[in-house]
Design a protein around this motif. Sequence first.
Motif, short mmCIF file in Angstrom:
data_model
loop_
_atom_site.label_atom_id
_atom_site.label_comp_id
_atom_site.label_asym_id
_atom_site.label_seq_id
_atom_site.Cartn_x
_atom_site.Cartn_y
_atom_site.Cartn_z
N SER A 267 0.87 -1.18 0.00
CA SER A 267 0.00 0.00 0.00
C SER A 267 0.90 1.23 0.00
CB SER A 267 -0.89 0.00 1.24
OG SER A 267 -1.65 -1.19 1.32
N LEU A 268 0.65 2.17 -0.89
CA LEU A 268 1.53 3.33 -1.03
C LEU A 268 0.74 4.63 -0.96
CD1 LEU A 268 4.34 4.55 -1.65
CD2 LEU A 268 3.78 4.32 -4.09
N SER A 269 1.07 5.44 0.04
CA SER A 269 0.53 6.80 0.11
C SER A 269 1.63 7.77 -0.29
CB SER A 269 0.04 7.10 1.53
OG SER A 269 1.15 7.23 2.42
N GLY A 270 1.43 9.04 -0.03
CA GLY A 270 2.45 10.02 -0.38
C GLY A 270 3.38 10.36 0.77
N GLY A 271 3.30 9.59 1.87
CA GLY A 271 4.07 9.90 3.06
C GLY A 271 5.35 9.12 3.20
N LEU A 272 5.98 9.29 4.36
CA LEU A 272 7.28 8.70 4.63
C LEU A 272 7.20 7.19 4.91
CD1 LEU A 272 8.87 11.44 6.93
CD2 LEU A 272 9.80 10.65 4.74
N ASP A 273 6.20 6.77 5.66
CA ASP A 273 6.18 5.39 6.14
C ASP A 273 6.03 4.38 5.00
OD1 ASP A 273 6.40 6.24 8.81
OD2 ASP A 273 4.25 6.61 8.90
N SER A 274 4.93 4.48 4.26
CA SER A 274 4.75 3.54 3.15
C SER A 274 5.79 3.76 2.07
CB SER A 274 3.34 3.67 2.57
OG SER A 274 3.13 4.95 2.02
N GLY A 275 6.20 5.02 1.87
CA GLY A 275 7.25 5.29 0.89
C GLY A 275 8.55 4.62 1.26
N ALA A 276 8.91 4.65 2.55
CA ALA A 276 10.14 3.98 2.99
C ALA A 276 10.04 2.48 2.79
CB ALA A 276 10.40 4.31 4.46
N VAL A 277 8.88 1.90 3.12
CA VAL A 277 8.69 0.46 2.94
C VAL A 277 8.89 0.08 1.48
CG1 VAL A 277 6.99 -1.40 3.01
CG2 VAL A 277 7.19 0.17 4.94
N VAL A 278 8.24 0.81 0.58
CA VAL A 278 8.34 0.52 -0.85
C VAL A 278 9.76 0.69 -1.35
CG1 VAL A 278 7.68 1.41 -3.13
CG2 VAL A 278 5.93 0.98 -1.40
N SER A 279 10.40 1.79 -0.96
CA SER A 279 11.74 2.07 -1.49
C SER A 279 12.78 1.07 -1.01
CB SER A 279 12.17 3.50 -1.11
OG SER A 279 12.33 3.64 0.29
N PHE A 280 12.60 0.52 0.20
CA PHE A 280 13.54 -0.49 0.69
C PHE A 280 13.22 -1.87 0.14
CE2 PHE A 280 14.96 2.76 3.42
CZ PHE A 280 16.11 2.36 4.08
N ALA A 281 11.98 -2.09 -0.27
CA ALA A 281 11.57 -3.43 -0.71
C ALA A 281 11.96 -3.72 -2.15
CB ALA A 281 10.06 -3.59 -0.55
N VAL A 282 12.06 -2.70 -3.01
CA VAL A 282 12.20 -2.96 -4.44
C VAL A 282 13.53 -3.62 -4.81
CG1 VAL A 282 10.56 -1.21 -5.21
CG2 VAL A 282 12.94 -0.56 -4.80
N ASN A 283 14.62 -3.25 -4.16
CA ASN A 283 15.91 -3.83 -4.55
C ASN A 283 16.02 -5.32 -4.24
OD1 ASN A 283 16.92 -1.51 -5.71
ND2 ASN A 283 17.88 -0.77 -3.83
N PRO A 284 15.67 -5.78 -3.02
CA PRO A 284 15.69 -7.23 -2.80
C PRO A 284 14.77 -7.99 -3.75
CG PRO A 284 15.52 -6.06 -0.71
CD PRO A 284 15.35 -5.04 -1.79
N LEU A 285 13.62 -7.40 -4.07
CA LEU A 285 12.71 -8.06 -5.00
C LEU A 285 13.30 -8.11 -6.40
CD1 LEU A 285 9.25 -6.59 -3.87
CD2 LEU A 285 10.08 -8.93 -3.56
N HIS A 286 13.96 -7.04 -6.80
CA HIS A 286 14.60 -7.01 -8.11
C HIS A 286 15.65 -8.12 -8.22
CE1 HIS A 286 16.10 -5.44 -11.88
NE2 HIS A 286 17.33 -5.37 -11.37
N LYS A 287 16.42 -8.31 -7.16
CA LYS A 287 17.43 -9.38 -7.16
C LYS A 287 16.79 -10.76 -7.26
CE LYS A 287 20.79 -6.70 -4.47
NZ LYS A 287 21.51 -6.56 -3.16
N ALA A 288 15.55 -10.86 -6.72
CA ALA A 288 14.84 -12.14 -6.77
C ALA A 288 14.04 -12.29 -8.06
CB ALA A 288 13.91 -12.26 -5.57
N GLY A 289 14.16 -11.30 -8.96
CA GLY A 289 13.44 -11.37 -10.23
C GLY A 289 11.97 -11.00 -10.14
N LYS A 290 11.61 -10.21 -9.12
CA LYS A 290 10.22 -9.82 -8.93
C LYS A 290 10.05 -8.32 -9.04
CE LYS A 290 8.73 -13.64 -5.92
NZ LYS A 290 8.08 -13.99 -4.63
#
Length: 645
Positions: A267-290
């Motif tokens: 879930s992504l809003s325009g704030g810090l909390d969900s933004g931080a979760v998304v921004s930290f999650a994308v790189n490990p997922l990219h390495k896993a091919g997701k």
Amino acid sequence: MSAIAGVLNYYGEPVSIEAARNMMQGLQKYPADDVRTWYDGSVFLGCHAQWITPESIHERLPYYDEQSKLAITADAIIDNRGELFNRLQVAKSRREQMADSELILLAYLKWGKEAPQYLIGDYAFVIWDEKRQHLFGARDLLGNRTLYYRHDARQFVFCTVINPLFTLPGVNKGLNESWIAEFLAIPYILDSIDVRSTLYSSIDQIPPAHTFQVANGKLTLEQYGTFTVPDKKIKFRSNAEYEEAFRQVFLEAITSKSRTFRQVGASLSGGLDSGAVVSFAVNPLHKAGKTLHAYSYVPPSDFVDWTSKSMLADESSYIRATVEHVGNLTHSYMGFSEQNSFSEIDDLIDLMEAPYKFFENSFWLKGMLEQAQRDDVGVLLNGARGNYTISWGPAIDYYARLLRNLRWVRFYREIKLYGKIGNIGRSRLLPFIGKQAFPFLTRMPFSKREPNKPLLIHPDLAARTGVIEKLTNHDVGLTESTMDEFAAREYQFNHLAISNHQGTSTTKLSLRYSVCERDPTSDPRVIRFCLSVPVEQFVQNGRDRSLIRRSTAGYLPDKVRLNQRVRGVQGADWIHRMLPIWRLVTEEVKHLCRDSAVSQLLNVKQIQASLAKIGDSPKPELAYDPDVRLIMQSLIVYRFLQKIS
């Protein structure tokens, strides 16, 4: 995750196969990847399994270990698997395929009833210890999974949800007057401060952070963990070291909570909390091919934002900035143009098995999970508790402490920088900070804390249960709060009712859609780290939420990362959505006021007064008005009472 159920009969009486079958049939409304049962005379265990993690595909629950004579059924995802493997000396060849339930059994064999203290994750599990002839179980520290039970002189029965328990003889739907009184008296989102009872007098629940044991017909409950603010804080040499330590623990939490063989969403809003979760999650997922699937709620196009200049109902521009900066995600703006808080009432009552209060965002919470289910998302990340962990940092309350402690130099420097960033003059700041620092100077002597909101509860029910006095010392919105943000943070994590409330909705929504909502901002490792960090890391150089702002440099766009002037406010459009059908709301509320059964519980005079005050067509800017909220809550309670009558 899964739904579990079970029966323990006392005095060796065999479990009725029909009773067990009826309980399991009560779970058929939820999707399942596997359904299994296990019997041993007076004991029955069942599991309606939803596979989320890679290991769960091979998991067969209930599971009986012949060597240890232990049987387990579990609704669990364990996050600290690596740590536990090492502590328990599990051979490396077994680790990848080992199910979380087997890991829980190994922990129980080593640490006994202390085992939950070593487990990090979302779980409720029950173990039948054949050698000791007792049941043992636990609910996770934050209460992210539920476990209800019925205990009498003949048996102990349990289930993840309530309704299957009603299939058993002697379990009735009589209402718990004390619980109902709390639900009606608390004006805001919390249901009840009682973490053991439920709205039904015949059914109780295991509280968060508790173990239970049933032996010789006796039930014992014990709390095994808490979150405390340590007196001794972490001390590093530089800001950079705090930032690196934060990134390390936060990334560990996100990585462990993203573990699924399916897709990962957020879930992504325009704030810090969900933004931080998304921004930290994308790189490990990219390495896993997701690729991360991100979902954002936006108001309808014809909604006119009525909120103040410091608030923002439509966060699209900030969301877009995060999406463009982060990359490696598939993003959806979700407007739900045909849905509103009224249209979802009956379905939400069925889903929650109770009345509920989160009507402002109910339709889009469900809608996002429905879309996530269509996208084959197994884990949906969010940042629900970030305000008290990763993005905590209350500048005004901190400055009040500086003033109260006569730390003049730092106080002057901080408010000067804060005013510059926020474009606020010191002449406006100082009176506000002074009031926070010395509240007793503005409070009337000998004043009592009386409710300052219109109350939905019938006065006779309130007097009979003593609920107002019971709630007076709890921060539940009944009276003006006397807590600053420091006390509020401690209250957030040590008052189990908050965790219990959030875990209830999380569990029941996840079961409906087979999508597990997980919050890295409330991971115990993240919470304990944030509680151990000095306050000067959270408020620094005129910046509130300083630690997360500094730690996400490069992760989030500066438009979001450094935004200190406006905050998103979701749900501001709920009345706007309902204006075309408000006549239906009014008619139904008037009808409930004439219902003699309802009038014994609800304050009909107040409902009528609130309805008259609102008028035929409420203004959208009344979205958070207590009278409008009271009308919607009365309607939801009325619908619930009709369903169970």
